[in-house]
Design an enzyme around this catalytic site. Sequence first.
Site, mmCIF file in Angstrom:
data_model
loop_
_atom_site.group_PDB
_atom_site.id
_atom_site.type_symbol
_atom_site.label_atom_id
_atom_site.label_comp_id
_atom_site.label_asym_id
_atom_site.label_seq_id
_atom_site.Cartn_x
_atom_site.Cartn_y
_atom_site.Cartn_z
ATOM 1 N N GLN A 39 -1.996 -2.962 -3.580
ATOM 2 C CA GLN A 39 -3.332 -3.014 -4.191
ATOM 3 C C GLN A 39 -3.710 -1.660 -4.809
ATOM 4 N N ARG A 60 10.525 -1.102 -3.622
ATOM 5 C CA ARG A 60 11.559 -1.523 -2.670
ATOM 6 C C ARG A 60 12.328 -2.687 -3.258
ATOM 7 N N SER A 62 13.529 -6.225 -3.113
ATOM 8 C CA SER A 62 13.002 -7.413 -2.441
ATOM 9 C C SER A 62 13.699 -8.639 -3.018
ATOM 10 N N SER A 63 13.865 -9.677 -2.209
ATOM 11 C CA SER A 63 14.572 -10.860 -2.708
ATOM 12 C C SER A 63 13.688 -11.682 -3.642
ATOM 13 N N SER A 116 1.205 -1.721 6.071
ATOM 14 C CA SER A 116 -0.233 -1.433 6.142
ATOM 15 C C SER A 116 -1.032 -2.467 6.928
ATOM 16 N N TYR A 127 9.233 -0.091 13.356
ATOM 17 C CA TYR A 127 9.362 -0.039 11.894
ATOM 18 C C TYR A 127 8.137 0.628 11.270
ATOM 19 N N THR A 159 -6.503 6.909 7.011
ATOM 20 C CA THR A 159 -7.267 5.666 7.190
ATOM 21 C C THR A 159 -8.343 5.770 8.266
ATOM 22 N N GLU A 161 -8.688 3.662 10.377
ATOM 23 C CA GLU A 161 -8.076 3.161 11.627
ATOM 24 C C GLU A 161 -7.770 4.306 12.590
ATOM 25 N N TYR A 183 -0.020 0.942 14.085
ATOM 26 C CA TYR A 183 -0.315 1.410 12.720
ATOM 27 C C TYR A 183 -1.181 2.673 12.779
ATOM 28 N N LYS A 187 -0.168 6.457 11.614
ATOM 29 C CA LYS A 187 -0.954 7.162 10.591
ATOM 30 C C LYS A 187 -1.524 8.473 11.141
HETATM 31 P P1 NDP Z 1 -0.672 -2.613 0.449
HETATM 32 O O1 NDP Z 1 -0.198 -3.243 1.698
HETATM 33 O O2 NDP Z 1 -1.286 -3.473 -0.615
HETATM 34 O O3 NDP Z 1 0.570 -1.842 -0.235
HETATM 35 C C1 NDP Z 1 1.505 -1.136 0.534
HETATM 36 C C2 NDP Z 1 2.579 -0.596 -0.390
HETATM 37 O O4 NDP Z 1 3.556 0.094 0.398
HETATM 38 C C3 NDP Z 1 3.346 -1.683 -1.167
HETATM 39 O O5 NDP Z 1 3.649 -1.196 -2.444
HETATM 40 C C4 NDP Z 1 4.611 -1.832 -0.344
HETATM 41 O O6 NDP Z 1 5.707 -2.333 -1.071
HETATM 42 C C5 NDP Z 1 4.847 -0.378 0.021
HETATM 43 N N1 NDP Z 1 5.789 -0.202 1.120
HETATM 44 C C6 NDP Z 1 5.836 -0.862 2.301
HETATM 45 N N2 NDP Z 1 6.882 -0.435 3.033
HETATM 46 C C7 NDP Z 1 7.513 0.505 2.294
HETATM 47 C C8 NDP Z 1 8.670 1.283 2.486
HETATM 48 N N3 NDP Z 1 9.419 1.167 3.591
HETATM 49 N N4 NDP Z 1 9.026 2.167 1.532
HETATM 50 C C9 NDP Z 1 8.304 2.279 0.392
HETATM 51 N N5 NDP Z 1 7.197 1.549 0.137
HETATM 52 C C10 NDP Z 1 6.812 0.667 1.082
HETATM 53 O O7 NDP Z 1 -1.647 -1.426 0.841
HETATM 54 P P2 NDP Z 1 -2.948 -0.862 0.082
HETATM 55 O O8 NDP Z 1 -2.653 -0.717 -1.354
HETATM 56 O O9 NDP Z 1 -4.126 -1.635 0.524
HETATM 57 O O10 NDP Z 1 -3.075 0.568 0.776
HETATM 58 C C11 NDP Z 1 -2.409 1.712 0.246
HETATM 59 C C12 NDP Z 1 -2.240 2.749 1.343
HETATM 60 O O11 NDP Z 1 -3.519 3.135 1.819
HETATM 61 C C13 NDP Z 1 -1.466 2.290 2.574
HETATM 62 O O12 NDP Z 1 -0.747 3.399 3.062
HETATM 63 C C14 NDP Z 1 -2.543 1.891 3.564
HETATM 64 O O13 NDP Z 1 -2.058 2.020 4.876
HETATM 65 C C15 NDP Z 1 -3.609 2.906 3.229
HETATM 66 N N6 NDP Z 1 -4.978 2.512 3.460
HETATM 67 C C16 NDP Z 1 -5.467 1.355 2.921
HETATM 68 C C17 NDP Z 1 -6.790 1.023 3.059
HETATM 69 C C18 NDP Z 1 -7.368 -0.228 2.491
HETATM 70 O O14 NDP Z 1 -8.466 -0.613 2.897
HETATM 71 N N7 NDP Z 1 -6.702 -0.871 1.529
HETATM 72 C C19 NDP Z 1 -7.728 1.918 3.781
HETATM 73 C C20 NDP Z 1 -7.111 3.132 4.270
HETATM 74 C C21 NDP Z 1 -5.794 3.403 4.097
HETATM 75 P P3 NDP Z 1 5.963 -3.949 -1.221
HETATM 76 O O15 NDP Z 1 5.035 -4.403 -2.316
HETATM 77 O O16 NDP Z 1 7.394 -4.038 -1.563
HETATM 78 O O17 NDP Z 1 5.605 -4.573 0.110
HETATM 79 P P1 GDR Z 2 -8.028 -3.801 8.960
HETATM 80 O O1 GDR Z 2 -8.127 -5.012 7.916
HETATM 81 O O2 GDR Z 2 -7.352 -4.212 10.212
HETATM 82 O O3 GDR Z 2 -9.401 -3.228 9.070
HETATM 83 O O4 GDR Z 2 -7.038 -2.808 8.194
HETATM 84 P P2 GDR Z 2 -8.062 -6.601 8.097
HETATM 85 O O5 GDR Z 2 -8.690 -7.159 6.883
HETATM 86 O O6 GDR Z 2 -6.695 -7.062 8.457
HETATM 87 O O7 GDR Z 2 -9.004 -6.863 9.384
HETATM 88 C C1 GDR Z 2 -10.371 -6.518 9.385
HETATM 89 C C2 GDR Z 2 -11.029 -7.116 10.623
HETATM 90 O O8 GDR Z 2 -11.092 -8.527 10.479
HETATM 91 C C3 GDR Z 2 -10.718 -9.127 11.706
HETATM 92 N N1 GDR Z 2 -10.207 -10.481 11.460
HETATM 93 C C4 GDR Z 2 -9.093 -10.800 10.796
HETATM 94 N N2 GDR Z 2 -8.179 -10.013 10.162
HETATM 95 C C5 GDR Z 2 -7.150 -10.636 9.515
HETATM 96 N N3 GDR Z 2 -6.264 -9.886 8.839
HETATM 97 N N4 GDR Z 2 -6.990 -11.993 9.539
HETATM 98 C C6 GDR Z 2 -7.884 -12.811 10.185
HETATM 99 O O9 GDR Z 2 -7.726 -14.033 10.185
HETATM 100 C C7 GDR Z 2 -8.988 -12.188 10.835
HETATM 101 N N5 GDR Z 2 -10.051 -12.654 11.510
HETATM 102 C C8 GDR Z 2 -10.786 -11.621 11.893
HETATM 103 C C9 GDR Z 2 -9.670 -8.184 12.274
HETATM 104 O O10 GDR Z 2 -9.502 -8.419 13.666
HETATM 105 C C10 GDR Z 2 -10.287 -6.842 11.921
HETATM 106 O O11 GDR Z 2 -11.186 -6.460 12.919
HETATM 107 C C11 GDR Z 2 -7.177 -2.574 6.792
HETATM 108 C C12 GDR Z 2 -5.771 -2.271 6.237
HETATM 109 O O12 GDR Z 2 -5.862 -2.193 4.840
HETATM 110 C C13 GDR Z 2 -5.263 -0.948 6.779
HETATM 111 O O13 GDR Z 2 -4.045 -0.615 6.114
HETATM 112 C C14 GDR Z 2 -6.303 0.124 6.507
HETATM 113 O O14 GDR Z 2 -5.862 1.359 7.015
HETATM 114 C C15 GDR Z 2 -7.642 -0.269 7.131
HETATM 115 O O15 GDR Z 2 -8.048 -1.506 6.565
HETATM 116 C C16 GDR Z 2 -8.724 0.760 6.823
#
Ligand code: NDP
Ligand code: GDR
Length: 386
Positions: A39, A60, A62-63, A116, A127, A159, A161, A183, A187
């Site tokens: 994203q 990465r 991916s298949s 993530s 992992y 994050t 988190e 996670y 982080k």
């Molecule tokens: P996404 O899950 O959408 O994207 C994660 C990215 O990391 C993808 O491009 C994925 O590739 C890549 N990736 C996963 N594993 C590997 C690996 N082994 N080597 C290289 N690349 C890899 O995350 P977001 O865009 O939402 O978040 C971006 C970053 O910010 C993450 O580090 C997340 O933990 C952090 N973050 C996100 C928040 C949020 O609310 N969105 C808040 C705070 C922090 P692929 O597409 O192939 O899976």
């Molecule tokens: P989070 O995001 O864990 O905050 O991490 P997520 O949207 O997965 O969960 C937010 C909250 O919603 C509750 N929840 C559920 N969550 C998911 N995924 N699916 C469900 O069905 C569901 N029902 C309730 C969860 O328990 C949680 O409390 C995200 C990721 O983007 C991280 O990589 C990032 O670091 C943090 O936000 C900030």
Amino acid sequence: HWDGNSASELPAPFAPLDLPPPEEYFQRKVALISGITGQDGSYLTEFLLEKGYTVHGIIRRSSSFNTGRLHHLYEDQHERPNKFHLHYGDLTDSTALVFLMARILPTEVYNLGAQSHVKVSFSLAEYTADVDAIGTLRLLDAIRTCGLTKHCRFYQASTSELYGLVQEVPQSETTPFYPRSPYGVAKLYAYWITINYREAYGMYAVNGILFNHESPRRGRTFVTRKITRAVAEIHENKQACLWLGNLDAQRDWGHARDYIEGMWLMLQGQGLDLNAGQAPTDFVLATGETHPVREFVEKAFGVVGVTLAWSGSGVDEEARDVKTGKVVVKVDPQYFRPAEVELLLGNPAKAERMLGWKRQVKFDELVKEMVEADLTAVRNFVEDQN
Ligand code: NDP
Ligand code: GDR
């Protein structure tokens, strides 16, 4: 006698001979992004290309296609020739990272790559540590190995988190951390190794401690997107019910596009006197508002004109569509986490003051944009990969 402490330090292999002189080096605007297919990576790529950067992304193998969020940028290639490049690599593969770093010679590195998903990290704990913690170290060491510590700025996707179990509300840059998942713990390592490399090697390396940010490009297993997609499917009679976990968790939800700009600002030295030796610093990005998952559900159904009536509690809680009487939301304990982060609420005052950053998109606007995007996708039978 060798005292066990004094092994010779060799100069980094590429420094300084193979590097352009700093004046020339910094005239280039070259970004390297890990996690470009995610994203945030897709929004950041758009943002940096608009600013005239050359953008290199690590993807990465991916298949199936994992570049769905970037297709439109490939289509724009003829307007910006040679500005956008994708390379195979992985945060678990040091050799590939060093190779890319040495060839690309970036001026800015954004480490967005991560496993993530918080819930998944309980199943894939080792992992997640490898990618999210040691992967960050590998990327920092690739910069160092190539002699780029003074030539390249580094952004770490930290994050909210990290805060985990509530210690203080609202949470700011000075709030103690107490991560609650593999996670979060991974982080935490990444957060500290970024600071350590800044302090040990004088690198311009910063942590953006970002609270949840969402968009129509959010992955469909995260709760907001799961909800908005389900609302669209239920509205179009393609799904009967939305099953969720903890409805009481509260999150500080902003729009991803706003947060991308903040990441870039953190690398531009805004509010810092670098010539006077002021060190780069870490920032929280947040909205300063928090909402329970239940409220997100209500607002999302509200966008398609559905009012919910809740009944029961805990695992028996459910919601009916007031007009039709049908149960459209139910709780499924399989979505509960072994340890939960109950409340996140960020204080973005430092970023507002030093970076001039402020979130633009409000909560209701975010929910509406996501539901409307999913309605369009469902009506057009678009099965995206997000
Ligand atoms: P996404 O899950 O959408 O994207 C994660 C990215 O990391 C993808 O491009 C994925 O590739 C890549 N990736 C996963 N594993 C590997 C690996 N082994 N080597 C290289 N690349 C890899 O995350 P977001 O865009 O939402 O978040 C971006 C970053 O910010 C993450 O580090 C997340 O933990 C952090 N973050 C996100 C928040 C949020 O609310 N969105 C808040 C705070 C922090 P692929 O597409 O192939 O899976
Ligand atoms: P989070 O995001 O864990 O905050 O991490 P997520 O949207 O997965 O969960 C937010 C909250 O919603 C509750 N929840 C559920 N969550 C998911 N995924 N699916 C469900 O069905 C569901 N029902 C309730 C969860 O328990 C949680 O409390 C995200 C990721 O983007 C991280 O990589 C990032 O670091 C943090 O936000 C900030």
